[in-house]
Write an enzyme that holds these catalytic residues in place. Structure first.
Site, PDB file in Angstrom:
ATOM      1  N   PRO A   2      -1.366   6.914   1.527  1.00 63.37           N
ATOM      2  CA  PRO A   2      -0.931   5.705   0.812  1.00 63.37           C
ATOM      3  C   PRO A   2      -0.924   5.957  -0.693  1.00 63.37           C
ATOM      4  O   PRO A   2      -1.881   6.483  -1.238  1.00 63.37           O
ATOM      5  CB  PRO A   2      -1.990   4.662   1.181  1.00 63.37           C
ATOM      6  CG  PRO A   2      -2.728   5.224   2.343  1.00 63.37           C
ATOM      7  CD  PRO A   2      -2.605   6.712   2.259  1.00 63.37           C
ATOM      8  N   GLU A   3       0.170   5.610  -1.341  1.00 63.30           N
ATOM      9  CA  GLU A   3       0.223   5.696  -2.793  1.00 63.30           C
ATOM     10  C   GLU A   3       0.124   4.277  -3.359  1.00 63.30           C
ATOM     11  O   GLU A   3      -0.001   3.307  -2.613  1.00 63.30           O
ATOM     12  CB  GLU A   3       1.494   6.416  -3.230  1.00 63.30           C
ATOM     13  CG  GLU A   3       1.463   7.887  -2.804  1.00 63.30           C
ATOM     14  CD  GLU A   3       2.134   8.813  -3.801  1.00 63.30           C
ATOM     15  OE1 GLU A   3       2.064   8.554  -5.022  1.00 63.30           O
ATOM     16  OE2 GLU A   3       2.740   9.799  -3.362  1.00 63.30           O
ATOM     17  N   HIS A  91     -11.813   5.328  15.644  1.00 59.34           N
ATOM     18  CA  HIS A  91     -11.418   5.292  14.224  1.00 59.34           C
ATOM     19  C   HIS A  91     -11.478   3.900  13.608  1.00 59.34           C
ATOM     20  O   HIS A  91     -11.153   3.749  12.446  1.00 59.34           O
ATOM     21  CB  HIS A  91     -10.029   5.901  13.997  1.00 59.34           C
ATOM     22  CG  HIS A  91      -9.807   7.185  14.725  1.00 59.34           C
ATOM     23  ND1 HIS A  91     -10.637   8.274  14.569  1.00 59.34           N
ATOM     24  CD2 HIS A  91      -8.864   7.569  15.630  1.00 59.34           C
ATOM     25  CE1 HIS A  91     -10.212   9.269  15.341  1.00 59.34           C
ATOM     26  NE2 HIS A  91      -9.144   8.857  15.998  1.00 59.34           N
ATOM     27  N   ARG A 151      -0.671  19.476 -25.045  1.00 57.23           N
ATOM     28  CA  ARG A 151      -1.048  19.861 -23.680  1.00 57.23           C
ATOM     29  C   ARG A 151      -0.052  20.826 -23.072  1.00 57.23           C
ATOM     30  O   ARG A 151       1.155  20.593 -23.065  1.00 57.23           O
ATOM     31  CB  ARG A 151      -1.187  18.621 -22.790  1.00 57.23           C
ATOM     32  CG  ARG A 151      -2.477  17.885 -23.129  1.00 57.23           C
ATOM     33  CD  ARG A 151      -2.698  16.675 -22.303  1.00 57.23           C
ATOM     34  NE  ARG A 151      -3.007  16.941 -20.905  1.00 57.23           N
ATOM     35  CZ  ARG A 151      -3.735  16.117 -20.162  1.00 57.23           C
ATOM     36  NH1 ARG A 151      -4.226  15.026 -20.678  1.00 57.23           N
ATOM     37  NH2 ARG A 151      -3.957  16.388 -18.901  1.00 57.23           N
TER      38      ARG A 151
END
Ligand code: ZN
Length: 270
Positions: A2-3, A91, A151
């Site tokens: 899941p994002e 689960h 960076r």
């Protein structure tokens, strides 16, 4: 995995079922997930009324006056509101029993998720050093410019750094960089202000669209067999290395950037 859009979709789907409900009890079927389940989940939650369901990065916070349950879905976690008597299956690791006869059930086959606790007025260490939310006003091109200065890391890794901006995983980093026409391999410090402005705008657009598309029905969160809807927008580059670019027709390339598989179009992204 899941994002951010899936977690936000989960939050929006669950909140109407949880806010205002009183917790009658907690059932834990194992002591740990990725980390030990916080003792406060069973000790402090019962008797509390749920005041809000919030999201920070990819964490959900279930707020009560006694503190907040801090939930991460990990790789395979799911939350559903179901009749409390629904038999638990493999689960199904935890139930939060509600005063309407239902339960918030946490299911996680791979157990990379977590159930932790944040005391009132405190910030959990996992949330302490996070960058801004990508859809907030605090995030934009200027923020990226400031954080990227000097960076040398690849811009894709930079975008996935949770201290820079939260909730941008491999999928949305790849898609936003494609939409902005930026080669994911170039050094973060070498991307221009104009391009960072475009990148921030594209990232917000893609995330908003994914949240809208992820708009599952309430049934998806209350059906024991249901799973929250997934982002079904057609992905333009993620997972498509070796296939044709949908914009220019050239072949998409794959590279490993920061240890992550990364697809991009060498013609459209420079
Ligand atoms: Zn292309």
């Amino acid at each position: 995995m899941p994002e951010l859009p899936e977690v936000e979709t989960t939050r929006r789907g669950l909140a109407p079922h949880l806010v205002g409900r009183r917790v009658e009890g907690v059932v834990l079927r194992r002591p740990d997930l990725r980390w030990p389940i916080a003792a406060e989940i069973a000790q402090r939650l019962p008797g509390q009324r749920i005041e809000a369901v919030r999201r920070r990065a990819k964490y959900l916070l279930i707020d009560t006056a006694a503190g907040s349950a801090l939930v991460h879905l990990g790789m395979s976690g799911a939350l559903r509101v179901i009749p409390a008597a629904t038999p638990a299956r493999a689960h199904d690791h935890a139930d939060v029993l509600l005063d309407d006869g239902r339960a918030l059930r946490f299911t996680d086959p791979r157990r990379f998720g977590c159930l932790l606790w944040q005391a009132p007025g405190e910030t959990h260490p996992l949330l302490a050093d996070l960058g801004p939310e990508p859809l907030s006003a605090a995030f934009g091109g200027e923020h990226l410019v400031a954080r990227a200065r000097g960076r040398g890391a690849a811009v894709k890794s930079f975008l996935m750094d949770q201290a820079v901006v939260v909730g941008v995983g491999n999928i949305y980093a790849a898609e936003a960089l494609f939409a902005a026409g930026i080669d994911p391999r170039i050094a973060a410090g070498r991307v221009s202000r104009t391009r960072y402005s475009r990148l921030a705008d594209e990232l917000k657009r893609i995330l908003r669209r994914a949240i809208r598309r992820g708009g599952t029905t309430l049934r998806d969160f209350t059906d024991p067999d249901g799973a929250p809807g997934r982002f079904e927008q057609e992905l333009l580059v993620y997972g498509r290395e070796g296939e044709r670019c949908r914009r220019c027709g050239g072949l998409l390339r794959g590279a490993r950037i920061g240890g992550r598989a990364s697809a991009f179009c060498p013609r459209c992204q420079r």
